[in-house]
Scaffold this active site. Structure first.
Site, short mmCIF file in Angstrom:
data_model
loop_
_atom_site.label_atom_id
_atom_site.label_comp_id
_atom_site.label_asym_id
_atom_site.label_seq_id
_atom_site.Cartn_x
_atom_site.Cartn_y
_atom_site.Cartn_z
N HIS A 211 0.80 -1.23 0.00
CA HIS A 211 0.00 0.00 0.00
C HIS A 211 0.83 1.28 0.00
CE1 HIS A 211 1.07 -0.12 4.23
NE2 HIS A 211 0.74 1.15 4.30
C1 UD1 Z 1 -1.74 5.37 6.23
C2 UD1 Z 1 -0.41 5.76 6.86
C3 UD1 Z 1 0.60 4.64 6.64
C4 UD1 Z 1 0.06 3.31 7.12
C5 UD1 Z 1 -1.28 3.06 6.43
C6 UD1 Z 1 -1.89 1.76 6.88
C7 UD1 Z 1 0.14 8.17 6.84
C8 UD1 Z 1 0.97 9.19 6.22
N1 UD1 Z 1 0.14 6.95 6.25
O1 UD1 Z 1 -1.54 5.30 4.83
O2 UD1 Z 1 1.77 4.93 7.36
O3 UD1 Z 1 0.96 2.30 6.81
O4 UD1 Z 1 -2.17 4.14 6.76
O5 UD1 Z 1 -3.03 1.47 6.16
O6 UD1 Z 1 -0.49 8.43 7.85
N2 UD1 Z 1 -9.00 5.18 2.14
C9 UD1 Z 1 -10.22 4.58 2.08
N3 UD1 Z 1 -10.79 4.18 3.26
C10 UD1 Z 1 -10.20 4.37 4.45
C11 UD1 Z 1 -8.95 5.00 4.49
C12 UD1 Z 1 -8.36 5.41 3.33
O7 UD1 Z 1 -10.80 4.38 1.03
O8 UD1 Z 1 -10.77 3.96 5.48
C13 UD1 Z 1 -8.34 5.59 0.88
C14 UD1 Z 1 -8.59 7.03 0.54
O9 UD1 Z 1 -8.72 7.13 -0.83
C15 UD1 Z 1 -7.30 7.71 0.95
C16 UD1 Z 1 -6.28 6.61 0.70
O10 UD1 Z 1 -6.97 5.39 0.98
O11 UD1 Z 1 -7.05 8.86 0.21
C17 UD1 Z 1 -5.08 6.70 1.57
O12 UD1 Z 1 -5.43 6.81 2.96
P1 UD1 Z 1 -4.48 7.60 4.01
O13 UD1 Z 1 -4.98 7.44 5.38
O14 UD1 Z 1 -4.26 8.96 3.52
O15 UD1 Z 1 -3.10 6.87 3.84
P2 UD1 Z 1 -2.74 5.32 3.80
O16 UD1 Z 1 -2.19 4.99 2.48
O17 UD1 Z 1 -3.86 4.47 4.31
#
Ligand code: UD1
Length: 386
Positions: A211
């Site tokens: 991811h």
């Molecule tokens: C975050 C953490 C990362 C961790 C990961 C675990 C930061 C900078 N990154 O990354 O260190 O390893 O979580 O999963 O804090 N989204 C959904 N549903 C959700 C959450 C996210 O659809 O419940 C999608 C959204 O499009 C979002 C993208 O995933 O924009 C990324 O989510 P985000 O929390 O920004 O970062 P992660 O890649 O999950």
């Protein structure tokens, strides 16, 4: 003593669960769970609270997704309101996600002490948002709870006073051993797990998670990684629970996987553990899985150029795989060879949370009400300053 325990994203939930459980043994601690809402999908959030025996959070900040600045700002604004209303004596943050950094900054500016659990880890890779989160959080924390010796050394090099650094082991491993124990002693009926039939019919298989933006947001890199995975999948099935970010990118870049790469929805902790603990090897770019595989002696290939968790390579089952077809395949073979010789790092024994509360004991003791005493806490001082 009122403690805020902050969680925002999936890897945080596993870390706060044992700290929260242990807090119940201290009658003078009121531990409140704050969920920032960084992760919000049922499978990324609520499923974990149920699965990890965590109660509903006391505060849900509903921050959601956005650019780093937007997400961080939303968390900070909402957390400040809760802190001002509730006046915690200590804020405990875990790991290295945006929620970790956002809440530590808010607390510190309100003169509330901050404890960072999983402090001191460094990848020295400034392209990783987590490295910035780790550096900022450690720059302002008062208590450093460290998982491995490299973390102690990094903090000392950065000038942190020795007495603030506490090598306590790893709360993630506390949770892992607790949940693995439940799987082993039959407290969990594994036949009811959704992945049970998959595992039964799989033969030798691998478990994959992917991811990181550096791996999945770049088409060339993602295609190279997929190439290596498809090669491994010629002889092995690979179970792949897909993070929402990755699912979007597979679609956007039209990444193709062989039929032996089985794409699954994100799994809760128990389902995931049930699958990976018996995998021939785990392929991952997650931080936590590098450590959990070392704790259970499962071979692990880290699909990254570096790791902030060197003990998993030096002592454990982890092999650094890079992101090219050749380097990943090489690390896959290396990880299988390493597994027989690997050892579990010191203090990864399921007692890290206990040690954290032991360290905080003097703080807790100073909050035990005494007749006629007036408490002097950082939060009260902040109130007086306003
Ligand atoms: C975050 C953490 C990362 C961790 C990961 C675990 C930061 C900078 N990154 O990354 O260190 O390893 O979580 O999963 O804090 N989204 C959904 N549903 C959700 C959450 C996210 O659809 O419940 C999608 C959204 O499009 C979002 C993208 O995933 O924009 C990324 O989510 P985000 O929390 O920004 O970062 P992660 O890649 O999950």
């Amino acid at each position: 003593m009122k403690v805020f325990l902050v969680a925002g994203a999936r890897p945080n939930f596993m870390k706060v669960a044992p700290i929260y459980r242990e807090s119940r043994k201290h009658s003078h601690v009121v531990c409140k769970l704050v969920h920032t809402g960084q992760h919000y999908d049922y499978e990324m959030s609520e499923a974990f609270f149920k699965d990890l025996d965590l109660p509903k959070p006391d505060f849900f900040l509903d921050a959601g997704s956005g650019s780093h600045a937007v997400q961080t700002a939303k968390i900070m604004t909402a957390f400040e309101e809760v802190c001002l209303a509730e006046r915690p004596d200590l804020v405990l943050v875990v790991g290295d996600v945006n929620s970790t950094m956002a809440c530590s900054i808010v607390a510190k500016k309100l003169l509330v002490e901050v404890g960072h659990v999983e402090a001191g880890l460094r990848s020295f890779d400034w392209a990783m948002p987590e490295e910035i989160n780790r550096m900022v959080t450690d720059a302002i924390s008062d208590y450093f709870f460290v998982t491995e010796e490299s973390g102690v050394q990094n903090l000392l090099k950065e000038g942190k006073p020795t007495e603030t650094i506490h090598l306590v082991g790893h709360v993630m491993i506390d949770n892992l051993l607790y949940q693995a124990g439940k799987l082993e002693n039959g407290k969990i009926d594994v036949r009811k797990l959704s992945v049970y039939p998959l595992k039964q019919s799989a033969g030798p298989y691998l478990f994959l998670t992917l991811h990181r933006p550096s791996n999945v947001d770049n088409r060339d890199v993602f295609e190279r990684i997929a190439d290596a995975l498809n090669e491994i999948a010629r002889t092995r099935r690979i179970f792949f629970p897909v993070h929402p970010r990755t699912r979007q990118k597979i679609k956007e870049f039209s990444i193709t996987f062989s039929g032996n790469v089985v794409l699954l929805s994100p799994l809760n902790f128990k389902e995931s553990l049930f699958l990976w603990k018996d995998a021939e090897a785990v392929l991952t770019d997650s931080g936590g899985l590098q450590e959990e595989t070392t704790a259970l002696g499962v071979p692990c290939v880290t699909i990254r150029e570096n790791t902030e968790r060197p003990v998993t390579i030096e002592m454990g089952t982890n092999a650094l795989g890079g992101t090219t077809r050749g380097s990943i395949l090489h690390a896959y073979r290396e990880s299988l060879e390493k597994a027989g010789k690997a050892r579990v790092p010191p203090l990864w024994d399921g007692k890290a949370s206990e040690r954290i509360w032991d360290v905080l004991k003097s703080k807790i003791d100073s909050h035990i009400p005494r007749m006629g005493s007036k408490r002097k806490t950082p939060a009260n001082q902040a109130k007086r300053q306003q």
